[in-house]
Design a protein around this motif. Sequence first.
Motif, PDB file in Angstrom:
ATOM      1  N   LYS A   1       0.705  -1.079  -0.138  1.00 47.39           N
ATOM      2  CA  LYS A   1      -0.003   0.164  -0.182  1.00 47.39           C
ATOM      3  C   LYS A   1       0.621   1.065   0.063  1.00 47.39           C
ATOM      4  N   ARG A   2       2.348   1.535   0.719  1.00 50.15           N
ATOM      5  CA  ARG A   2       2.393   2.314   0.849  1.00 50.15           C
ATOM      6  C   ARG A   2       3.463   2.652  -0.275  1.00 50.15           C
ATOM      7  N   ALA A   3       3.896   1.487  -1.214  1.00 47.34           N
ATOM      8  CA  ALA A   3       4.505   1.753  -2.568  1.00 47.34           C
ATOM      9  C   ALA A   3       3.706   2.230  -3.517  1.00 47.34           C
ATOM     10  N   ILE A   4       2.728   1.757  -3.204  1.00 50.01           N
ATOM     11  CA  ILE A   4       1.683   1.852  -4.601  1.00 50.01           C
ATOM     12  C   ILE A   4       1.095   3.350  -4.242  1.00 50.01           C
TER      13      ILE A   4
ATOM     14  N   ALA B   1       4.773   5.092  -5.596  1.00 46.69           N
ATOM     15  CA  ALA B   1       4.620   5.609  -7.128  1.00 46.69           C
ATOM     16  C   ALA B   1       3.882   6.567  -7.788  1.00 46.69           C
ATOM     17  N   SER B   2       2.277   6.598  -7.158  1.00 49.91           N
ATOM     18  CA  SER B   2       1.531   7.879  -7.479  1.00 49.91           C
ATOM     19  C   SER B   2       2.365   8.705  -7.419  1.00 49.91           C
TER      20      SER B   2
ATOM     21  N   LYS C   1      -6.657   1.498  -8.634  1.00 48.69           N
ATOM     22  CA  LYS C   1      -8.401   2.305  -9.054  1.00 48.69           C
ATOM     23  C   LYS C   1      -7.794   3.644  -8.554  1.00 48.69           C
ATOM     24  N   GLU C   2      -7.852   4.162  -7.688  1.00 47.69           N
ATOM     25  CA  GLU C   2      -8.185   5.451  -7.102  1.00 47.69           C
ATOM     26  C   GLU C   2      -6.247   6.184  -7.310  1.00 47.69           C
TER      27      GLU C   2
ATOM     28  N   PRO D   1      -5.847  -0.221 -13.834  1.00 45.89           N
ATOM     29  CA  PRO D   1      -6.327   0.929 -12.738  1.00 45.89           C
ATOM     30  C   PRO D   1      -7.965   0.933 -12.818  1.00 45.89           C
ATOM     31  N   SER D   2      -8.765   0.045 -13.849  1.00 46.82           N
ATOM     32  CA  SER D   2      -9.964   0.157 -13.739  1.00 46.82           C
ATOM     33  C   SER D   2     -10.523  -0.713 -12.677  1.00 46.82           C
TER      34      SER D   2
END
Length: 222
Positions: free
Chosen positions: A22-25, A28-29, A74-75, A101-102
């Motif tokens: 989760k932290r990596a996502i 990355a974003s 998705k978020e 992403p969908s």
Amino acid sequence: MKFALLQFPISAKSTDNYQTIKRAICEASENDTQVLLTQECALSGYPPVEISSVSNIDFEQQDIAFNEIIELVKEKQIYLFLGCIRQCGERSANSIAIIEPSGYVQYYDKRALWGWDADNFVVDSNFNGVVEIKGIRIGVRVCYEIRFPEYFRELYKEKVDVTVVCLCDVQDKPDDNRLSIIKSHLVSRAIENVFTIISVNSSTLEQTAPTSVIDQHGNTLV
């Protein structure tokens, strides 16, 4: 296109691994990354190296974490290549879940099964592991498959630009010879198929395969 590579020491609890992913996502974003790559079995841990057996996985808990990861993808609107073990009836598959992403998910199952893997995993998906993201064709392969050129020749025929290799190749003690051998496989697969290879290995123990980026000429970029 910007890729992020996540390697980390695995916990036996998928909820702990989820927090790391989760932290990596999110990171990355925040850094305008389009694709996040993880190691083999990143969500569950790879048995019997990082967890003792598939039977020790709490699949109900893992499914909750997996669904939360989909919502976060998705978020944040990125692509995630997530190593996981998934149930296939009474058996399991060693899979890379490609989450778009969908929220759409495709599973590539490790096909080069030998020894312990052959006794515990099955191939339940016929997905070839190739996706196109913003005009870039990306393929995925898993760990032991790097020893077999034919798995990568399939990707060459699919006109792949980048191949991701998710690994859990670690030992209690450093082994420079094994590390050199496996890196040579990665370099060979890149040169003979004229595409970039990105490998992501676990960091639970001493790495015997690199987390790296190798271009089509065999140069190690990262």
